[in-house]
Design a protein around this motif. Structure first.
Motif, mmCIF file in Angstrom:
data_model
loop_
_atom_site.group_PDB
_atom_site.id
_atom_site.type_symbol
_atom_site.label_atom_id
_atom_site.label_comp_id
_atom_site.label_asym_id
_atom_site.label_seq_id
_atom_site.Cartn_x
_atom_site.Cartn_y
_atom_site.Cartn_z
ATOM 1 N N PHE A 370 0.835 -1.194 0.000
ATOM 2 C CA PHE A 370 0.000 0.000 0.000
ATOM 3 C C PHE A 370 0.874 1.250 0.000
ATOM 4 C CE2 PHE A 370 -3.950 -2.143 0.887
ATOM 5 C CZ PHE A 370 -3.604 -3.237 1.664
ATOM 6 N N SER A 371 0.570 2.186 -0.850
ATOM 7 C CA SER A 371 1.211 3.492 -0.838
ATOM 8 C C SER A 371 0.366 4.430 0.011
ATOM 9 C CB SER A 371 1.335 4.031 -2.266
ATOM 10 O OG SER A 371 1.912 5.304 -2.264
ATOM 11 N N VAL A 372 0.980 5.116 0.952
ATOM 12 C CA VAL A 372 0.258 5.979 1.885
ATOM 13 C C VAL A 372 0.426 7.437 1.449
ATOM 14 C CG1 VAL A 372 0.002 6.683 4.293
ATOM 15 C CG2 VAL A 372 0.670 4.331 3.741
ATOM 16 N N PRO A 373 -0.651 8.193 1.282
ATOM 17 C CA PRO A 373 -0.525 9.584 0.838
ATOM 18 C C PRO A 373 0.172 10.473 1.867
ATOM 19 C CG PRO A 373 -2.797 9.089 1.465
ATOM 20 C CD PRO A 373 -2.057 7.792 1.476
ATOM 21 N N ASP A 374 0.865 11.495 1.362
ATOM 22 C CA ASP A 374 1.556 12.439 2.237
ATOM 23 C C ASP A 374 0.564 13.263 3.049
ATOM 24 O OD1 ASP A 374 4.297 13.273 -0.043
ATOM 25 O OD2 ASP A 374 3.993 11.598 1.339
ATOM 26 N N ARG A 375 1.024 13.692 4.216
ATOM 27 C CA ARG A 375 0.253 14.617 5.042
ATOM 28 C C ARG A 375 0.817 16.023 4.837
ATOM 29 N NH1 ARG A 375 0.963 13.226 10.801
ATOM 30 N NH2 ARG A 375 -0.990 14.338 11.151
ATOM 31 N N PRO A 376 -0.030 16.994 4.616
ATOM 32 C CA PRO A 376 0.459 18.357 4.371
ATOM 33 C C PRO A 376 1.342 18.870 5.518
ATOM 34 C CG PRO A 376 -1.881 18.189 3.871
ATOM 35 C CD PRO A 376 -1.494 16.900 4.535
ATOM 36 N N ASN A 377 2.511 19.385 5.164
ATOM 37 C CA ASN A 377 3.420 20.053 6.111
ATOM 38 C C ASN A 377 4.011 19.134 7.173
ATOM 39 O OD1 ASN A 377 2.806 22.583 4.855
ATOM 40 N ND2 ASN A 377 0.911 22.669 6.058
ATOM 41 N N ALA A 378 3.859 17.831 7.031
ATOM 42 C CA ALA A 378 4.442 16.906 8.010
ATOM 43 C C ALA A 378 5.915 16.687 7.683
ATOM 44 C CB ALA A 378 3.694 15.578 8.011
ATOM 45 N N THR A 379 6.768 16.727 8.707
ATOM 46 C CA THR A 379 8.210 16.519 8.492
ATOM 47 C C THR A 379 8.575 15.044 8.504
ATOM 48 O OG1 THR A 379 8.592 16.818 10.853
ATOM 49 C CG2 THR A 379 8.808 18.762 9.462
ATOM 50 N N VAL A 380 7.704 14.217 9.087
ATOM 51 C CA VAL A 380 7.885 12.767 9.057
ATOM 52 C C VAL A 380 6.641 12.172 8.398
ATOM 53 C CG1 VAL A 380 8.189 10.660 10.390
ATOM 54 C CG2 VAL A 380 9.324 12.761 11.126
ATOM 55 N N GLN A 381 6.841 11.393 7.350
ATOM 56 C CA GLN A 381 5.726 10.854 6.583
ATOM 57 C C GLN A 381 5.786 9.331 6.542
ATOM 58 O OE1 GLN A 381 3.377 12.676 5.122
ATOM 59 N NE2 GLN A 381 4.213 14.671 4.551
ATOM 60 N N LEU A 382 4.668 8.678 6.877
ATOM 61 C CA LEU A 382 4.538 7.256 6.592
ATOM 62 C C LEU A 382 4.332 7.133 5.094
ATOM 63 C CD1 LEU A 382 4.242 4.343 7.602
ATOM 64 C CD2 LEU A 382 1.795 4.783 7.896
ATOM 65 N N GLN A 383 5.146 6.327 4.425
ATOM 66 C CA GLN A 383 5.141 6.304 2.971
ATOM 67 C C GLN A 383 4.553 5.029 2.384
ATOM 68 O OE1 GLN A 383 9.000 6.167 0.695
ATOM 69 N NE2 GLN A 383 8.425 8.282 0.169
ATOM 70 N N ARG A 384 4.851 3.892 2.979
ATOM 71 C CA ARG A 384 4.399 2.619 2.414
ATOM 72 C C ARG A 384 4.242 1.576 3.506
ATOM 73 N NH1 ARG A 384 3.637 0.618 -2.400
ATOM 74 N NH2 ARG A 384 4.372 2.558 -3.358
ATOM 75 N N VAL A 385 3.228 0.722 3.362
ATOM 76 C CA VAL A 385 3.014 -0.409 4.259
ATOM 77 C C VAL A 385 2.872 -1.658 3.407
ATOM 78 C CG1 VAL A 385 1.524 -1.453 6.000
ATOM 79 C CG2 VAL A 385 1.865 1.031 5.989
ATOM 80 N N ASN A 386 3.761 -2.615 3.581
ATOM 81 C CA ASN A 386 3.688 -3.894 2.886
ATOM 82 C C ASN A 386 3.220 -4.958 3.872
ATOM 83 O OD1 ASN A 386 4.694 -2.609 0.643
ATOM 84 N ND2 ASN A 386 6.766 -3.411 0.854
ATOM 85 N N VAL A 387 2.204 -5.704 3.497
ATOM 86 C CA VAL A 387 1.659 -6.747 4.367
ATOM 87 C C VAL A 387 2.014 -8.106 3.778
ATOM 88 C CG1 VAL A 387 -0.415 -7.702 5.428
ATOM 89 C CG2 VAL A 387 -0.249 -5.234 5.009
ATOM 90 N N SER A 388 2.703 -8.927 4.565
ATOM 91 C CA SER A 388 2.983 -10.311 4.178
ATOM 92 C C SER A 388 2.132 -11.213 5.054
ATOM 93 C CB SER A 388 4.474 -10.635 4.365
ATOM 94 O OG SER A 388 5.265 -9.860 3.494
ATOM 95 N N LEU A 389 1.398 -12.121 4.437
ATOM 96 C CA LEU A 389 0.440 -12.956 5.147
ATOM 97 C C LEU A 389 1.011 -14.323 5.479
ATOM 98 C CD1 LEU A 389 -2.697 -12.163 2.961
ATOM 99 C CD2 LEU A 389 -2.131 -11.178 5.186
ATOM 100 N N ALA A 390 0.695 -14.798 6.669
ATOM 101 C CA ALA A 390 1.047 -16.163 7.056
ATOM 102 C C ALA A 390 0.000 -17.143 6.548
ATOM 103 C CB ALA A 390 1.181 -16.263 8.577
ATOM 104 N N ASN A 391 -1.249 -16.683 6.467
ATOM 105 C CA ASN A 391 -2.350 -17.489 5.961
ATOM 106 C C ASN A 391 -3.055 -16.713 4.859
ATOM 107 O OD1 ASN A 391 -2.117 -19.596 8.017
ATOM 108 N ND2 ASN A 391 -2.886 -18.042 9.435
ATOM 109 N N LEU A 392 -3.631 -17.401 3.901
ATOM 110 C CA LEU A 392 -4.378 -16.734 2.851
ATOM 111 C C LEU A 392 -5.536 -15.952 3.455
ATOM 112 C CD1 LEU A 392 -4.566 -19.525 0.109
ATOM 113 C CD2 LEU A 392 -3.037 -17.546 0.191
ATOM 114 N N ASN A 393 -5.667 -14.715 3.045
ATOM 115 C CA ASN A 393 -6.710 -13.844 3.559
ATOM 116 C C ASN A 393 -7.087 -12.881 2.439
ATOM 117 O OD1 ASN A 393 -8.296 -11.923 4.852
ATOM 118 N ND2 ASN A 393 -7.185 -12.101 6.767
#
Length: 569
Positions: A370-393
Motif C-alpha cells: 500500500f502506498s500511503v498519501p503524504d500529510r500536508p506540512n508533516a516533516t515525518v511521513q509514513l510512505q508505504r506499508v507492505n503486508v505479508s500474510l502467514a495465511n491466505l486472507n
C-alpha cells in the motif's frame, strides 16, 4: 458502494400504534437532501413516527443502518456527519472513531448510552426487542424500528421489506432522499446487469456455510447467492431435509447427498478460500472439496442488509463465472474504483485525516503493498506499508491514524518523539500476519534543525504495556528526505523517536524481539467467536426462524451461532 451476522430466532411482538413526533409546535415545511419535512412513516411496531425536520443527532443501533447512512450521505449537510452513536460492530466504517459506541444494541448499556447522547432520531433494526424500543421512547426519544429485509430488490415477505426500499426509507428519515435514491437505483441497475449477463449461464450448486448454519429461502442471503448465478442447495432442502427457509443448522449427510460444487464462506469465520472438512470430515466427499471450490465473502457485505450486498454478489460472480464477469459485466458497471480485475488494492484518505488501506479479492496472493498519501506540512511521513500474510486472507482493511502524543501511550522515557501513527486492522487477525514492512521518511532539514542523526532515528512499537524498539534501517534518500524501513509483527501504535538518554539508547541498541505468528496448516481455518449475549436475547438483522426438533445437538449449534451473531446486526 462497501461486523457481521448470522443466524437467529426472533419472536415478533406487536405493540399498540402510537404517534411519536420529533420536536414541538406546528410543523413547517423544510427541505434537506431532496427530502421534504415534516415526514411520517409507520415502523415495524405499528407506530407512526413523525419528524418535523431533518434530524441533527442520529444514533444507529446496528451496522447495516450505519452502513446505509454512510453510503447515502451526499447532501451539503451529510447525514453521516450527524450520526453521533453507532453499534459495536460498525467500526469498519470510516469516521466511526469520532462517534460514541452504544453497545451491541440489545443491552441496558445501549439504552443508557443512547439516551445520554440525546439523539433526535434512533434507527433500530428488527433485532432490537420491542420492550427496548419502548424504553427509549419512554425516555423521550424518537425511535424508528425497521422490518426485516428479506430480499434485496425483489419480492419481500408480507412482514418484511427489501434492502433497496429500506435504503430509500432511511434516506427519507435522515434527510438524504437524493443520495438514497441514487444508491438504491444504482443497486437495482447493477443487479439487473448481473441477472442479464448470467441468464443463460449454468448454475452450479452452492452452499452458504457459517458456524454450521446456512441461509435458505426467504432470506436476502439466498437472493445474493441466486443472483450471483448459483443454485442455493439450502433453499431446496439440500442442506437439511427438515427445513429449507430462513436460517437453520446444516445436516452434513444431506449436504453430501446433494453434492454442492461450491462453498460460500463468511469472513467472520473463515480467512482462507478452502472448503472446510465439516463434521467428521463429511464435506471431503463433496465435489466442492475435491475441486477446492470456495469463496470467502466479506462479512460486512454478505451479512448486512445494506447497499454493499451488491459487492457480495459480484464477489461470487467473479470467481464462479469469471468469463461472464470480464466480458459482460465489468465494463457495464461503470464503477470508478474498479481497477479492471477481481483483485483490488486501494488507499483512501478519509475526512477525519486517517487513511484506509483496503485489499480485496487477493485470492492466493500472500503479499500486498500500500502506498500511503503524504500529510500536508508533516516533516515525518509514513510512505508505504507492505503486508505479508502467514495465511491466505483475500479481503481486509488496515486503518492508519495519526494520534497526538497525549492520545495514546506516553512516549518512552529518554526519547524525543518526532511523529506517531497507529494501525488498526479489520478482518486481519494477528495469526494471519507474517510481518508488516513499514517505510517512512523524515526531511533532512527537520533532522538538522533538531540536531538529529539519521542513524539514531528509531521506530518504537507499543505492545500494550511498554515500548519496544524495532530495528530501523536507513535505506536511501529522496527529495531532501531520509528513507527508513523497519518490520513489525502486527499492527499497533508506533512512535518515530530519537533516544536522548543512556537507558533509551540501550533499548534501541538491543531491540526487543517481536513475536512472529506461526502459520498452521489446517483444513478448516481457526475461527474467532466473539462474546455474545445469551441466545434468548440474540437475534440477527434477518428474517426470524424457529428451530423445533433439533435436540441437544441443535441447541449447542444454536449457541455457537449466537456467539457469532454478537458481531452482526
Amino acid at each position: 458502494m462497501s461486523a457481521r451476522h448470522v443466524v437467529v430466532f426472533t419472536l415478533s411482538v406487536v405493540l399498540v400504534a402510537a404517534v411519536v413526533p420529533l420536536g414541538a409546535g406546528p410543523a413547517t415545511a423544510q427541505e434537506s437532501g431532496g427530502c421534504s419535512f415534516p415526514v411520517s412513516e409507520t415502523d415495524a411496531t405499528g407506530t407512526t413516527v413523525t419528524l418535523s425536520g431533518s434530524p441533527d443527532r442520529i444514533v444507529t443501533l446496528n451496522p447495516s443502518a450505519a452502513q446505509t447512512v454512510y453510503e447515502i450521505s451526499a447532501s451539503d449537510d451529510p447525514a453521516w456527519d450527524r450520526v453521533v452513536g453507532v453499534s459495536q460492530f460498525a467500526s469498519y466504517l470510516p469516521g466511526t472513531a469520532g462517534k460514541t459506541t452504544v453497545g451491541n444494541g440489545r443491552s441496558d448499556a445501549t439504552v443508557e448510552r443512547t439516551v445520554a447522547l440525546a439523539p433526535d432520531l434512533v434507527l433500530a433494526p428488527n433485532t432490537i426487542p420491542d420492550p427496548t424500543v419502548q424504553q427509549l421512547r419512554d425516555a423521550g426519544l424518537t425511535v424508528f424500528k425497521f422490518r426485516p429485509a428479506d430480499s434485496i430488490d425483489g419480492d419481500a415477505s408480507a412482514s418484511g421489506t427489501t434492502v433497496t426500499e429500506k435504503t430509500r426509507l432511511i434516506g427519507r428519515l435522515v434527510g438524504e432522499c437524493d443520495g438514497a435514491r441514487d444508491t438504491a437505483d444504482t443497486m437495482e441497475r447493477e443487479l439487473d446487469i448481473v441477472r442479464d449477463a448470467l441468464r443463460d449461464e449454468e448454475r452450479p450448486k452452492a452452499l452458504y456455510y457459517f458456524f454450521s448454519f446456512t441461509a435458505g429461502s426467504d432470506t436476502f442471503i439466498d437472493e445474493i447467492i441466486t443472483t450471483a448465478g448459483v443454485e442455493n442447495v439450502a433453499a431446496a432442502g439440500g442442506a437439511n431435509e427438515e427445513q429449507s427457509s430462513g436460517f437453520f443448522v446444516v445436516n452434513a449427510e444431506t449436504v453430501v447427498a446433494e453434492d454442492p460444487e461450491w462453498f460460500l464462506l463468511n469472513s467472520n469465520e473463515y480467512r482462507e478460500a478452502r472448503v472446510p472438512a465439516g463434521p467428521n470430515g463429511a464435506f471431503t466427499e463433496t465435489t466442492a472439496y475435491e475441486e477446492d471450490n470456495a469463496v470467502v465473502l466479506d462479512a460486512n457485505e454478505i451479512s448486512q442488509p445494506a447497499p454493499r450486498v451488491v459487492n457480495a454478489v459480484l464477489d461470487v460472480v467473479k470467481v464462479v463465472h469469471p468469463e461472464a464477469y470480464r466480458e459482460e459485466i465489468r465494463g457495464r458497471l461503470d464503477r470508478s474504483e474498479e481497477p479492471g480485475g477481481a483483485k483490488q488494492v486501494r488507499t483512501t484518505a478519509l475526512a477525519d485525516g486517517s487513511v484506509r488501506l483496503e485489499a480485496r479479492n487477493l485470492g492466493r496472493d500472500k503479499r500486498v503493498s500500500f502506498s500511503v498519501p503524504d500529510r500536508p506540512n508533516a516533516t515525518v511521513q509514513l510512505q508505504r506499508v507492505n503486508v505479508s500474510l502467514a495465511n491466505l486472507n483475500p479481503t481486509f482493511t488496515v486503518d492508519v491514524r495519526y494520534p497526538r502524543a497525549d492520545d495514546g501511550p506516553t512516549p518512552l522515557d529518554g526519547t524525543r518523539e518526532l511523529a506517531r501513527f497507529s494501525m488498526d486492522a479489520n478482518g486481519l487477525p494477528n495469526e494471519d500476519i507474517d510481518r508488516l514492512r513499514v517505510r517512512f521518511v523524515a526531511t533532512e532539514s527537520a533532522l538538522a534543525a533538531r540536531n538529529v542523526s539519521a542513524e539514531n532515528v528509531t521506530l518504537y512499537r507499543h505492545n500494550g504495556s511498554s515500548w519496544a524498539a524495532l530495528e530501523t534501517r536507513v535505506v536511501g534518500s529522496q527529495n531532501g528526505s531520509v528513507v527508513f524501513e523497519t518490520t513489525s509483527a502486527t499492527p499497533a501504535t508506533f512512535s518515530v523517536a530519537v533516544p536522548e538518554t543512556t537507558s533509551a539508547r540501550a533499548v534501541t541498541a538491543t531491540p526487543t524481539p517481536e513475536p512472529t505468528p506461526t502459520a498452521t496448516s489446517t483444513t478448516e481455518p481457526a475461527t474467532t467467536r466473539p462474546t455474545a449475549a445469551p441466545p434468548s436475547t440474540t437475534v440477527a438483522d434477518t428474517t426470524g426462524t424457529d428451530a423445533p426438533g433439533f435436540g441437544v445437538v441443535a441447541v449447542i449449534a444454536a449457541l455457537v451461532a449466537a456467539l457469532a451473531v454478537a458481531r452482526l446486526d
